[in-house]
Design a protein around this motif. Structure first.
Motif, PDB file in Angstrom:
ATOM      1  N   LEU A 162       0.840  -1.159   0.195  1.00 41.41           N
ATOM      2  CA  LEU A 162       0.009  -0.127   0.068  1.00 41.41           C
ATOM      3  C   LEU A 162       0.995   1.302   0.042  1.00 41.41           C
ATOM      4  CD1 LEU A 162      -2.974  -0.937   2.448  1.00 41.41           C
ATOM      5  CD2 LEU A 162      -2.979  -0.551   0.091  1.00 41.41           C
ATOM      6  N   TRP A 163       1.890   1.413   0.754  1.00 45.02           N
ATOM      7  CA  TRP A 163       2.718   2.253   0.787  1.00 45.02           C
ATOM      8  C   TRP A 163       3.397   2.586  -0.529  1.00 45.02           C
ATOM      9  CZ3 TRP A 163       8.435   2.219   1.564  1.00 45.02           C
ATOM     10  CH2 TRP A 163       9.026   3.678   1.754  1.00 45.02           C
ATOM     11  N   ILE A 164       4.009   1.604  -1.075  1.00 44.54           N
ATOM     12  CA  ILE A 164       4.496   1.649  -2.413  1.00 44.54           C
ATOM     13  C   ILE A 164       3.777   2.089  -3.610  1.00 44.54           C
ATOM     14  CG2 ILE A 164       5.950   0.182  -4.056  1.00 44.54           C
ATOM     15  CD1 ILE A 164       7.201  -1.174  -1.813  1.00 44.54           C
ATOM     16  N   LEU A 165       2.598   1.596  -3.608  1.00 42.65           N
ATOM     17  CA  LEU A 165       1.430   2.027  -4.525  1.00 42.65           C
ATOM     18  C   LEU A 165       0.811   3.265  -4.338  1.00 42.65           C
ATOM     19  CD1 LEU A 165      -0.238  -1.505  -5.076  1.00 42.65           C
ATOM     20  CD2 LEU A 165       1.646  -0.371  -6.440  1.00 42.65           C
ATOM     21  N   GLY A 166       0.810   3.725  -3.091  1.00 43.08           N
ATOM     22  CA  GLY A 166       0.069   4.878  -2.685  1.00 43.08           C
ATOM     23  C   GLY A 166       0.801   6.317  -3.360  1.00 43.08           C
ATOM     24  N   ILE A 167       2.054   6.214  -3.507  1.00 45.60           N
ATOM     25  CA  ILE A 167       2.883   7.390  -3.920  1.00 45.60           C
ATOM     26  C   ILE A 167       2.482   7.572  -5.590  1.00 45.60           C
ATOM     27  CG2 ILE A 167       5.076   8.547  -4.534  1.00 45.60           C
ATOM     28  CD1 ILE A 167       5.925   7.334  -1.716  1.00 45.60           C
ATOM     29  N   PRO A 168       2.494   6.727  -6.251  1.00 46.17           N
ATOM     30  CA  PRO A 168       2.280   6.864  -7.799  1.00 46.17           C
ATOM     31  C   PRO A 168       0.689   6.790  -8.109  1.00 46.17           C
ATOM     32  CG  PRO A 168       3.404   4.661  -7.598  1.00 46.17           C
ATOM     33  CD  PRO A 168       3.234   5.197  -6.134  1.00 46.17           C
ATOM     34  N   VAL A 169      -0.114   6.464  -7.175  1.00 43.25           N
ATOM     35  CA  VAL A 169      -1.530   6.739  -7.169  1.00 43.25           C
ATOM     36  C   VAL A 169      -1.710   8.240  -7.050  1.00 43.25           C
ATOM     37  CG1 VAL A 169      -3.750   6.052  -6.289  1.00 43.25           C
ATOM     38  CG2 VAL A 169      -2.206   4.354  -7.067  1.00 43.25           C
ATOM     39  N   GLY A 170      -1.295   8.713  -5.893  1.00 44.56           N
ATOM     40  CA  GLY A 170      -1.387  10.011  -5.689  1.00 44.56           C
ATOM     41  C   GLY A 170      -0.850  11.096  -6.626  1.00 44.56           C
ATOM     42  N   ALA A 171       0.037  10.820  -7.338  1.00 44.15           N
ATOM     43  CA  ALA A 171       0.945  11.516  -8.258  1.00 44.15           C
ATOM     44  C   ALA A 171      -0.284  11.484  -9.694  1.00 44.15           C
ATOM     45  CB  ALA A 171       2.165  10.984  -8.794  1.00 44.15           C
ATOM     46  N   TYR A 172      -0.725  10.233  -9.769  1.00 40.98           N
ATOM     47  CA  TYR A 172      -1.649  10.041 -10.973  1.00 40.98           C
ATOM     48  C   TYR A 172      -2.927  10.998 -10.776  1.00 40.98           C
ATOM     49  CZ  TYR A 172      -5.157   8.287 -14.019  1.00 40.98           C
ATOM     50  OH  TYR A 172      -6.042   8.110 -14.780  1.00 40.98           O
ATOM     51  N   ALA A 173      -3.575  10.891  -9.558  1.00 43.40           N
ATOM     52  CA  ALA A 173      -4.558  11.786  -9.103  1.00 43.40           C
ATOM     53  C   ALA A 173      -4.473  13.372  -9.442  1.00 43.40           C
ATOM     54  CB  ALA A 173      -5.104  11.438  -7.659  1.00 43.40           C
ATOM     55  N   PHE A 174      -3.100  13.603  -8.826  1.00 44.26           N
ATOM     56  CA  PHE A 174      -2.994  15.054  -8.959  1.00 44.26           C
ATOM     57  C   PHE A 174      -2.716  15.629 -10.292  1.00 44.26           C
ATOM     58  CE2 PHE A 174       0.363  18.628  -9.342  1.00 44.26           C
ATOM     59  CZ  PHE A 174      -0.460  19.666  -8.356  1.00 44.26           C
ATOM     60  N   ILE A 175      -1.863  14.735 -11.133  1.00 44.79           N
ATOM     61  CA  ILE A 175      -1.803  15.166 -12.654  1.00 44.79           C
ATOM     62  C   ILE A 175      -2.958  15.126 -13.345  1.00 44.79           C
ATOM     63  CG2 ILE A 175      -0.651  14.271 -14.709  1.00 44.79           C
ATOM     64  CD1 ILE A 175       1.566  13.628 -12.893  1.00 44.79           C
ATOM     65  N   HIS A 176      -3.924  14.012 -13.005  1.00 42.47           N
ATOM     66  CA  HIS A 176      -5.085  13.945 -13.799  1.00 42.47           C
ATOM     67  C   HIS A 176      -5.978  15.173 -13.472  1.00 42.47           C
ATOM     68  CE1 HIS A 176      -9.339  12.923 -14.620  1.00 42.47           C
ATOM     69  NE2 HIS A 176      -8.673  12.207 -15.652  1.00 42.47           N
ATOM     70  N   ALA A 177      -6.176  15.739 -12.108  1.00 38.52           N
ATOM     71  CA  ALA A 177      -6.789  16.773 -11.821  1.00 38.52           C
ATOM     72  C   ALA A 177      -6.318  18.108 -12.423  1.00 38.52           C
ATOM     73  CB  ALA A 177      -6.674  17.216 -10.184  1.00 38.52           C
ATOM     74  N   LEU A 178      -4.921  18.255 -12.826  1.00 37.27           N
ATOM     75  CA  LEU A 178      -4.110  19.403 -13.124  1.00 37.27           C
ATOM     76  C   LEU A 178      -4.573  19.398 -14.643  1.00 37.27           C
ATOM     77  CD1 LEU A 178      -2.289  21.501 -12.720  1.00 37.27           C
ATOM     78  CD2 LEU A 178      -0.723  19.938 -13.326  1.00 37.27           C
ATOM     79  N   ARG A 179      -4.583  18.269 -15.257  1.00 33.15           N
ATOM     80  CA  ARG A 179      -4.928  18.246 -16.918  1.00 33.15           C
ATOM     81  C   ARG A 179      -6.344  18.612 -17.182  1.00 33.15           C
ATOM     82  NH1 ARG A 179      -1.840  13.805 -19.760  1.00 33.15           N
ATOM     83  NH2 ARG A 179      -2.429  15.232 -21.477  1.00 33.15           N
ATOM     84  N   GLN A 180      -7.392  18.529 -16.528  1.00 33.20           N
ATOM     85  CA  GLN A 180      -8.980  18.739 -16.686  1.00 33.20           C
ATOM     86  C   GLN A 180      -9.195  20.026 -16.759  1.00 33.20           C
ATOM     87  OE1 GLN A 180     -10.334  15.540 -17.603  1.00 33.20           O
ATOM     88  NE2 GLN A 180      -8.063  15.135 -16.940  1.00 33.20           N
ATOM     89  N   ARG A 181     -10.461  20.296 -17.455  1.00 28.29           N
ATOM     90  CA  ARG A 181     -10.920  21.461 -17.518  1.00 28.29           C
ATOM     91  C   ARG A 181     -11.615  21.942 -16.422  1.00 28.29           C
ATOM     92  NH1 ARG A 181     -14.812  20.280 -22.180  1.00 28.29           N
ATOM     93  NH2 ARG A 181     -16.100  21.287 -20.811  1.00 28.29           N
ATOM     94  N   ALA A 182     -11.589  23.431 -15.861  1.00 31.03           N
ATOM     95  CA  ALA A 182     -12.029  23.667 -14.778  1.00 31.03           C
ATOM     96  C   ALA A 182     -13.487  23.681 -14.794  1.00 31.03           C
ATOM     97  CB  ALA A 182     -11.545  25.139 -14.458  1.00 31.03           C
ATOM     98  N   ASP A 183     -14.285  23.882 -15.814  1.00 35.50           N
ATOM     99  CA  ASP A 183     -15.748  23.994 -15.650  1.00 35.50           C
ATOM    100  C   ASP A 183     -16.237  22.552 -15.603  1.00 35.50           C
ATOM    101  OD1 ASP A 183     -14.680  23.408 -18.166  1.00 35.50           O
ATOM    102  OD2 ASP A 183     -16.651  24.123 -19.375  1.00 35.50           O
ATOM    103  N   ALA A 184     -15.607  21.499 -15.996  1.00 35.01           N
ATOM    104  CA  ALA A 184     -15.890  20.321 -15.755  1.00 35.01           C
ATOM    105  C   ALA A 184     -16.204  19.690 -14.221  1.00 35.01           C
ATOM    106  CB  ALA A 184     -14.938  18.975 -16.584  1.00 35.01           C
TER     107      ALA A 184
END
Length: 99
Positions: free
Chosen positions: A12-34
């Motif tokens: 869980l610890w090892i997988l948590g960091i890439p999952v967190g990075a994926y969530a942040f990058i995904h949120a960053l790339r989406q349109r604000a109005d969505a």
């Protein structure tokens, strides 16, 4: 079998960091109005939540550290984004009628 809990927490610890990075990058790339179109918090709020979650996942050394409660909260925050917010935001940008 005695140390199965250790290996599960380590995974869980090892997988948590890439999952967190994926969530942040995904949120960053989406349109604000969505985000507001599907009735979720704003894009900036989710960037803050996923960014703070990622930071906590990186800083605290897993679920067996002194900050295990913070680590767990960070993991839950990024998982809520991935499970709840991400599908809604992607769906509205694709034109799904459900949202």
């Amino acid at each position: 079998m005695q140390h199965l809990d250790f290996y599960i927490l380590r995974a869980l610890w090892i997988l948590g960091i890439p999952v967190g990075a994926y969530a942040f990058i995904h949120a960053l790339r989406q349109r604000a109005d969505a985000f507001t179109a599907v009735g979720k918090l704003t894009k900036n709020a989710w960037l803050g939540i996923t960014g703070a979650g990622l930071l906590v996942l990186v800083v605290f050394q897993g679920p067996w550290s002194n900050g295990a409660l913070f680590w767990l909260a960070g993991l839950v925050a990024v998982l809520v984004y991935i499970v709840d917010v991400k599908p809604a935001v992607v769906g509205v940008q694709r034109g799904d009628q459900r949202w």
